[in-house]
Design a protein around this motif. Structure first.
Motif, PDB file in Angstrom:
ATOM      1  N   ASN A 167       0.981  -1.146  -0.100  1.00 13.39           N
ATOM      2  CA  ASN A 167       0.243   0.163   0.156  1.00 13.39           C
ATOM      3  C   ASN A 167       0.820   1.154   0.454  1.00 13.39           C
ATOM      4  N   GLY A 168       1.952   1.107  -0.064  1.00 14.22           N
ATOM      5  CA  GLY A 168       3.181   2.117  -0.217  1.00 14.22           C
ATOM      6  C   GLY A 168       3.216   3.234   0.612  1.00 14.22           C
ATOM      7  N   TYR A 169       3.277   2.746   1.933  1.00 14.05           N
ATOM      8  CA  TYR A 169       4.000   2.984   3.301  1.00 14.05           C
ATOM      9  C   TYR A 169       5.228   2.678   3.820  1.00 14.05           C
ATOM     10  N   ILE A 170       6.143   2.066   3.411  1.00 12.41           N
ATOM     11  CA  ILE A 170       7.163   0.787   3.799  1.00 12.41           C
ATOM     12  C   ILE A 170       7.908   1.132   1.756  1.00 12.41           C
ATOM     13  N   GLU A 171       9.113   0.644   1.698  1.00 13.28           N
ATOM     14  CA  GLU A 171       9.811   0.397   0.397  1.00 13.28           C
ATOM     15  C   GLU A 171       9.331  -1.625   1.113  1.00 13.28           C
ATOM     16  N   PRO A 172       9.356  -2.106   0.058  1.00 15.28           N
ATOM     17  CA  PRO A 172       9.666  -3.092  -0.010  1.00 15.28           C
ATOM     18  C   PRO A 172      10.956  -3.970   0.817  1.00 15.28           C
ATOM     19  N   GLY A 173      11.138  -5.040   1.746  1.00 14.92           N
ATOM     20  CA  GLY A 173      11.868  -5.181   2.208  1.00 14.92           C
ATOM     21  C   GLY A 173      12.625  -4.472   4.053  1.00 14.92           C
ATOM     22  N   GLN A 174      12.154  -3.521   3.804  1.00 16.27           N
ATOM     23  CA  GLN A 174      12.092  -2.166   4.918  1.00 16.27           C
ATOM     24  C   GLN A 174      11.305  -2.806   6.219  1.00 16.27           C
ATOM     25  N   GLY A 175      12.918  -2.907   7.300  1.00 15.51           N
ATOM     26  CA  GLY A 175      12.733  -3.027   8.335  1.00 15.51           C
ATOM     27  C   GLY A 175      13.061  -2.442   9.539  1.00 15.51           C
ATOM     28  N   ASP A 176      12.354  -0.994   9.776  1.00 17.48           N
ATOM     29  CA  ASP A 176      13.019   0.541  10.521  1.00 17.48           C
ATOM     30  C   ASP A 176      11.613   1.448  10.003  1.00 17.48           C
ATOM     31  N   GLU A 177      11.311   1.945  10.706  1.00 19.44           N
ATOM     32  CA  GLU A 177      10.822   3.467  11.073  1.00 19.44           C
ATOM     33  C   GLU A 177      11.170   4.150  12.060  1.00 19.44           C
ATOM     34  N   GLU A 178      10.593   5.427  11.550  1.00 12.24           N
ATOM     35  CA  GLU A 178      11.076   6.765  11.755  1.00 12.24           C
ATOM     36  C   GLU A 178      10.863   7.478  12.895  1.00 12.24           C
ATOM     37  N   LEU A 179      10.535   7.266  14.425  1.00 12.15           N
ATOM     38  CA  LEU A 179       9.537   7.689  14.950  1.00 12.15           C
ATOM     39  C   LEU A 179      10.197   9.720  15.384  1.00 12.15           C
ATOM     40  N   VAL A 180       9.237  10.241  15.472  1.00 13.46           N
ATOM     41  CA  VAL A 180       9.528  11.724  15.454  1.00 13.46           C
ATOM     42  C   VAL A 180       8.039  12.061  16.542  1.00 13.46           C
TER      43      VAL A 180
END
Length: 196
Positions: A167-180
């Motif tokens: 659904n376009g929220y992350i890149e395929p294979g992405q395993g982390d996120e930025e928290l603000v």
């Protein structure tokens, strides 16, 4: 924060309530939709000798209370295929765009703050912090990202990584996120803890 009247707007386990107590809050109120979350907050506070007022319901119910010097919020922000969260999902599910709670919080938060009050909201970059900043500013308060950091996906994000990528929220294979962390306050007065 010493002596401040503090609201934990999405209490969960009470981690932010306990942090506010450790920082010297004068009074603590915790609110959550989940009765289990409130029981967890109550137990964690009781074990540490912290007095807290617990409210069951949506954070907008806090509008009927006197305003707060500090409002802390770590709301649900994880995009989910279902539109309504239930059960344990109340802690993280936030609708198809991850904004079902954040949008309401951004509208409500300015009404919860005293003239010199501040708010601190944490959420994922996946859930559009720029939209939160715009909404808060439209509500008549200053808002800025004061810190960010990258963390590995926890169990919930890992379990729906494929859906998030599709659904376009992350890149395929992405395993982390930025928290603000977004800091909210009024332009007309210095924020709590500031000189001026």
């Amino acid at each position: 924060m010493r002596g401040a009247r503090v609201l934990d707007a999405c209490a969960g386990t009470g981690v932010l309530t306990l942090a506010a107590a450790a920082a010297g809050a004068g009074s603590l109120t915790a609110i959550d939709l989940s009765r289990r979350a409130l029981m967890s907050t109550w137990l964690n506070c009781r074990l540490r000798g912290v007095t807290v007022e617990l409210l069951h319901g949506d954070f907008s119910a806090a509008r009927r209370l006197p305003r707060f010097d500090v409002v802390l919020a770590n709301p649900p922000y994880v995009p989910a295929a279902r539109t309504r969260a239930h059960g344990a999902g109340l802690a993280w599910d936030a609708g198809p765009d991850g904004r079902s709670v954040l949008d309401r919080l951004c509208v409500t938060l300015p009404d919860l703050l005293t003239e010199r009050g501040i708010g601190l909201i944490v959420h994922s970059a996946i859930s559009d912090p720029d939209r939160s900043l715009r909404q808060l500013r439209e509500g008549g308060v200053d808002a800025e990202v004061i810190t960010s950091g990258t963390v590995a996906f926890g169990p919930v994000m890992r379990s729906r990584a494929r859906w998030l990528a599709e659904n376009g929220y992350i890149e395929p294979g992405q395993g982390d996120e930025e928290l603000v962390v977004i800091r909210v306050g009024r332009t007309s007065a210095p924020m709590v803890g500031e000189c001026g």
